[in-house]
Design a protein around this motif. Structure first.
Motif, PDB file in Angstrom:
ATOM      1  N   SER A  98      -0.673  12.063   6.406  1.00 38.89           N
ATOM      2  CA  SER A  98       0.638  11.450   6.662  1.00 38.89           C
ATOM      3  C   SER A  98       0.955  10.399   5.604  1.00 38.89           C
ATOM      4  O   SER A  98       2.086  10.305   5.104  1.00 38.89           O
ATOM      5  CB  SER A  98       0.666  10.807   8.051  1.00 38.89           C
ATOM      6  N   TYR A  99      -0.047   9.627   5.260  1.00 41.25           N
ATOM      7  CA  TYR A  99       0.140   8.588   4.234  1.00 41.25           C
ATOM      8  C   TYR A  99       0.547   9.210   2.899  1.00 41.25           C
ATOM      9  O   TYR A  99       1.448   8.709   2.214  1.00 41.25           O
ATOM     10  CB  TYR A  99      -1.151   7.783   4.083  1.00 41.25           C
ATOM     11  N   LYS A 100      -0.093  10.301   2.541  1.00 40.71           N
ATOM     12  CA  LYS A 100       0.256  10.983   1.285  1.00 40.71           C
ATOM     13  C   LYS A 100       1.673  11.539   1.333  1.00 40.71           C
ATOM     14  O   LYS A 100       2.388  11.504   0.335  1.00 40.71           O
ATOM     15  CB  LYS A 100      -0.757  12.099   0.997  1.00 40.71           C
ATOM     16  N   PHE A 101       2.066  12.026   2.496  1.00 40.93           N
ATOM     17  CA  PHE A 101       3.427  12.531   2.639  1.00 40.93           C
ATOM     18  C   PHE A 101       4.447  11.393   2.495  1.00 40.93           C
ATOM     19  O   PHE A 101       5.538  11.585   1.942  1.00 40.93           O
ATOM     20  CB  PHE A 101       3.597  13.211   4.010  1.00 40.93           C
ATOM     21  N   LEU A 102       4.077  10.220   2.972  1.00 41.60           N
ATOM     22  CA  LEU A 102       4.966   9.046   2.922  1.00 41.60           C
ATOM     23  C   LEU A 102       4.754   8.224   1.648  1.00 41.60           C
ATOM     24  O   LEU A 102       4.994   7.013   1.633  1.00 41.60           O
ATOM     25  CB  LEU A 102       4.718   8.161   4.156  1.00 41.60           C
ATOM     26  N   LYS A 103       4.340   8.878   0.562  1.00 40.49           N
ATOM     27  CA  LYS A 103       3.976   8.165  -0.662  1.00 40.49           C
ATOM     28  C   LYS A 103       5.134   7.367  -1.255  1.00 40.49           C
ATOM     29  O   LYS A 103       4.914   6.362  -1.949  1.00 40.49           O
ATOM     30  CB  LYS A 103       3.440   9.150  -1.697  1.00 40.49           C
ATOM     31  N   LYS A 104       6.383   7.750  -0.982  1.00 40.65           N
ATOM     32  CA  LYS A 104       7.527   7.034  -1.559  1.00 40.65           C
ATOM     33  C   LYS A 104       7.686   5.633  -0.966  1.00 40.65           C
ATOM     34  O   LYS A 104       8.348   4.782  -1.560  1.00 40.65           O
ATOM     35  CB  LYS A 104       8.814   7.827  -1.340  1.00 40.65           C
ATOM     36  N   THR A 105       7.092   5.427   0.188  1.00 38.46           N
ATOM     37  CA  THR A 105       7.204   4.098   0.812  1.00 38.46           C
ATOM     38  C   THR A 105       5.840   3.446   1.019  1.00 38.46           C
ATOM     39  O   THR A 105       5.658   2.617   1.917  1.00 38.46           O
ATOM     40  CB  THR A 105       7.944   4.201   2.157  1.00 38.46           C
ATOM     41  N   ALA A 106       4.880   3.798   0.187  1.00 33.02           N
ATOM     42  CA  ALA A 106       3.574   3.150   0.243  1.00 33.02           C
ATOM     43  C   ALA A 106       3.724   1.678  -0.148  1.00 33.02           C
ATOM     44  O   ALA A 106       4.534   1.319  -1.001  1.00 33.02           O
ATOM     45  CB  ALA A 106       2.593   3.842  -0.694  1.00 33.02           C
ATOM     46  N   LEU A 107       2.952   0.823   0.501  1.00 35.55           N
ATOM     47  CA  LEU A 107       2.993  -0.620   0.254  1.00 35.55           C
ATOM     48  C   LEU A 107       1.708  -1.083  -0.414  1.00 35.55           C
ATOM     49  O   LEU A 107       0.617  -0.593  -0.095  1.00 35.55           O
ATOM     50  CB  LEU A 107       3.185  -1.367   1.578  1.00 35.55           C
ATOM     51  N   TYR A 108       1.840  -2.053  -1.311  1.00 35.94           N
ATOM     52  CA  TYR A 108       0.677  -2.554  -2.045  1.00 35.94           C
ATOM     53  C   TYR A 108       0.564  -4.077  -1.986  1.00 35.94           C
ATOM     54  O   TYR A 108      -0.388  -4.654  -2.473  1.00 35.94           O
ATOM     55  CB  TYR A 108       0.758  -2.097  -3.507  1.00 35.94           C
ATOM     56  N   GLY A 109       1.551  -4.735  -1.371  1.00 38.59           N
ATOM     57  CA  GLY A 109       1.550  -6.192  -1.264  1.00 38.59           C
ATOM     58  C   GLY A 109       2.548  -6.809  -2.229  1.00 38.59           C
ATOM     59  O   GLY A 109       2.656  -6.390  -3.379  1.00 38.59           O
ATOM     60  N   GLY A 110       3.294  -7.799  -1.754  1.00 35.91           N
ATOM     61  CA  GLY A 110       4.259  -8.483  -2.601  1.00 35.91           C
ATOM     62  C   GLY A 110       5.662  -7.926  -2.508  1.00 35.91           C
ATOM     63  O   GLY A 110       6.592  -8.481  -3.112  1.00 35.91           O
ATOM     64  N   GLU A 111       5.858  -6.838  -1.768  1.00 36.14           N
ATOM     65  CA  GLU A 111       7.196  -6.272  -1.615  1.00 36.14           C
ATOM     66  C   GLU A 111       8.005  -7.093  -0.601  1.00 36.14           C
ATOM     67  O   GLU A 111       7.456  -7.739   0.293  1.00 36.14           O
ATOM     68  CB  GLU A 111       7.131  -4.825  -1.126  1.00 36.14           C
ATOM     69  N   LEU A 112       9.332  -7.052  -0.750  1.00 34.02           N
ATOM     70  CA  LEU A 112      10.222  -7.607   0.258  1.00 34.02           C
ATOM     71  C   LEU A 112      10.666  -6.480   1.185  1.00 34.02           C
ATOM     72  O   LEU A 112      10.960  -5.374   0.732  1.00 34.02           O
ATOM     73  CB  LEU A 112      11.454  -8.251  -0.383  1.00 34.02           C
ATOM     74  N   LEU A 113      10.715  -6.775   2.481  1.00 36.17           N
ATOM     75  CA  LEU A 113      11.161  -5.811   3.471  1.00 36.17           C
ATOM     76  C   LEU A 113      12.343  -6.400   4.227  1.00 36.17           C
ATOM     77  O   LEU A 113      12.270  -7.518   4.738  1.00 36.17           O
ATOM     78  CB  LEU A 113      10.028  -5.474   4.445  1.00 36.17           C
ATOM     79  N   PHE A 114      13.452  -5.649   4.273  1.00 35.02           N
ATOM     80  CA  PHE A 114      14.669  -6.071   4.963  1.00 35.02           C
ATOM     81  C   PHE A 114      14.887  -5.184   6.179  1.00 35.02           C
ATOM     82  O   PHE A 114      14.753  -3.962   6.096  1.00 35.02           O
ATOM     83  CB  PHE A 114      15.907  -5.915   4.061  1.00 35.02           C
ATOM     84  N   LEU A 115      15.260  -5.785   7.303  1.00 36.62           N
ATOM     85  CA  LEU A 115      15.612  -5.005   8.475  1.00 36.62           C
ATOM     86  C   LEU A 115      16.960  -4.330   8.248  1.00 36.62           C
ATOM     87  O   LEU A 115      17.917  -4.968   7.803  1.00 36.62           O
ATOM     88  CB  LEU A 115      15.685  -5.913   9.707  1.00 36.62           C
TER      89      LEU A 115
END
Length: 426
Positions: A83-100
């Motif tokens: 599932s993680y590999k399928f969701l590779k476009k939204t993988a997180l690595y730290g330091g990203e901003l996330l908006f609701l």
């Protein structure tokens, strides 16, 4: 670090007054990537390829609720490796901003890795920044009054209560001229956040200690006697009473202070900014019963019925209650009101009340049922001793909470000054 002392020239811009060496950027100029969960594929393909688990698997499935509640890793959801590999476009690595994206627009998070792998769940935008800006600086900007105002304006342009990608990309941000200054500002604000976090942890620790003390001190022991609430009243007929039904036409901005069910918290009076009053004429017409300092106020309305607190001094000449707030005035030879107030914060008391709640449209416990609830109570001297121990703990927690509020205000002031260049750190 020190504040610059030379005179600073400012320019008036669409986002406010900023130093002349600062520049206005759009978010679109500051990102390498803006994406979301939907970018991974169609609804059907996501449903087929993504498996979500309530227990630890390969990667953290990051939801806004996890970030908002600072959830423990044992409480979050996970996806497996495929599932993680399928969701590779939204993988997180730290330091990203996330908006609701929808809901409480204005909720912004700076993502910090707590697991080896993580990926974004639905309803969040992922912003990966380029090297023109510092992610922590931008995070503080967006949670500041100025940043929140921009986000709320974007939300107001939508009838659906949502942020769209173009809305996010078009947001304008004033930036100091160097990454070093951005980093310095972010570090200063982070230092205050660390202080607030340490205070929150200390408050939680003190609250846990108090809960343990309550469990020990309020557990019935040999010599404790069973009694009902009405049996402990000073006057069995007149000192366990309700307020009157207060029609909206009686409520004014001045006069006699009115305490309603929403003012009764668990163990404390909740003082709202929009305080309610009734006119002195209405007070006389309704024949309201005065509330005295030290009276025990008990909420009879459900969700949860049984909330209670001792009436403190709130600098009002007269205080009355509305319907569903019962006034208990205990016999000082039999009961200590502070002891009862502490007992009424326990789950045992609240459960006894909830068991007796009745009604259909408006669920509440009747005054008669409330008065008949029986519980074990120690001698008056032991009550006073127990109440003193728990009250001392409450006071210690109150001091820490006041300190927390003070530092929160300091942080707000710092954000206002530092993120607009009113004060410069070099």
């Amino acid at each position: 670090m020190s504040e610059t002392i030379q005179k600073q020239n400012y320019n008036q811009t669409e986002v406010g007054l900023i130093p002349e060496d600062w520049e206005i950027y759009q978010i679109n100029d500051l990102i390498e990537l803006l994406t979301d969960y939907d970018a991974n594929g169609s609804f059907a393909s996501v449903a087929e390829n993504v498996n979500v688990y309530d227990f630890e698997k390969f990667a953290w499935y990051v939801r806004s609720t996890d970030l908002e509640n600072n959830s423990k890793l044992s409480e979050v959801r996970y996806v497996d490796e495929d599932s993680y590999k399928f969701l590779k476009k939204t993988a997180l690595y730290g330091g990203e901003l996330l908006f609701l994206k929808r809901g409480d627009i204005g909720n912004v998070y700076l993502f910090e890795m707590k697991t080896k792998y993580a990926t974004v769940a639905p309803n969040l935008y992922l912003l990966k920044l380029n090297k023109k800006s510092n992610s922590r600086y931008l995070y503080y900007y967006f949670i500041s009054k100025t940043g929140q105002l921009q986000l709320k304006k974007k939300n107001a342009s939508s009838t659906l209560g949502a942020l769209y990608k173009d809305d996010v990309k078009s947001i304008k941000i004033p930036l100091p001229p160097t990454l070093t200054e951005q980093q310095t500002i972010a570090t200063s604000l982070s230092d205050v956040d660390e202080l607030l976090t340490s205070l929150e942890q200390l408050i939680s620790k003190k609250q846990a200690i108090k809960q343990g003390a309550m469990q020990e001190l309020l557990t019935p022991k040999k010599g404790w006697k069973k009694s009902s609430l009405i049996e402990l009243a000073e006057n069995k007929k007149s000192n366990f009473d309700d307020g009157d039904w207060i029609e909206s036409e009686y409520i004014t901005e001045t006069g006699v202070r009115l305490i309603q069910t929403g003012n009764i918290g668990i163990g404390r009076l909740i003082e709202k900014e929009n305080k309610k009053y009734i006119s002195k004429e209405s007070f006389l017409k309704l024949k309201c019963k005065d509330v005295l300092e030290g009276d025990l106020l008990v909420c009879r309305l459900a969700e949860p019925a049984g909330r209670a607190c001792v009436m403190p001094n709130i600098d009002e000449s007269k205080v009355v209650t509305s319907v569903d707030v019962s006034i208990f005035r205990g016999d000082s030879k039999l009961v200590n009101r502070e002891f009862l107030s502490q007992f009424f914060t326990t789950n045992k008391w609240l459960n006894m009340v909830i068991e007796r709640v009745g009604g259909t449209t408006h669920k509440r416990i009747s005054r008669g049922s409330l008065g008949k609830i029986e519980f074990f109570i120690p001698s008056i001297n032991e009550q006073k001793a127990i109440a003193q121990v728990l009250s001392d703990m409450d006071e210690e927690i109150k001091v820490l909470e006041e300190k927390k509020v003070k530092y929160q205000k300091i942080k707000e002031g710092m954000m206002q000054d530092l993120l607009t260049g009113k004060i410069r750190l070099v």
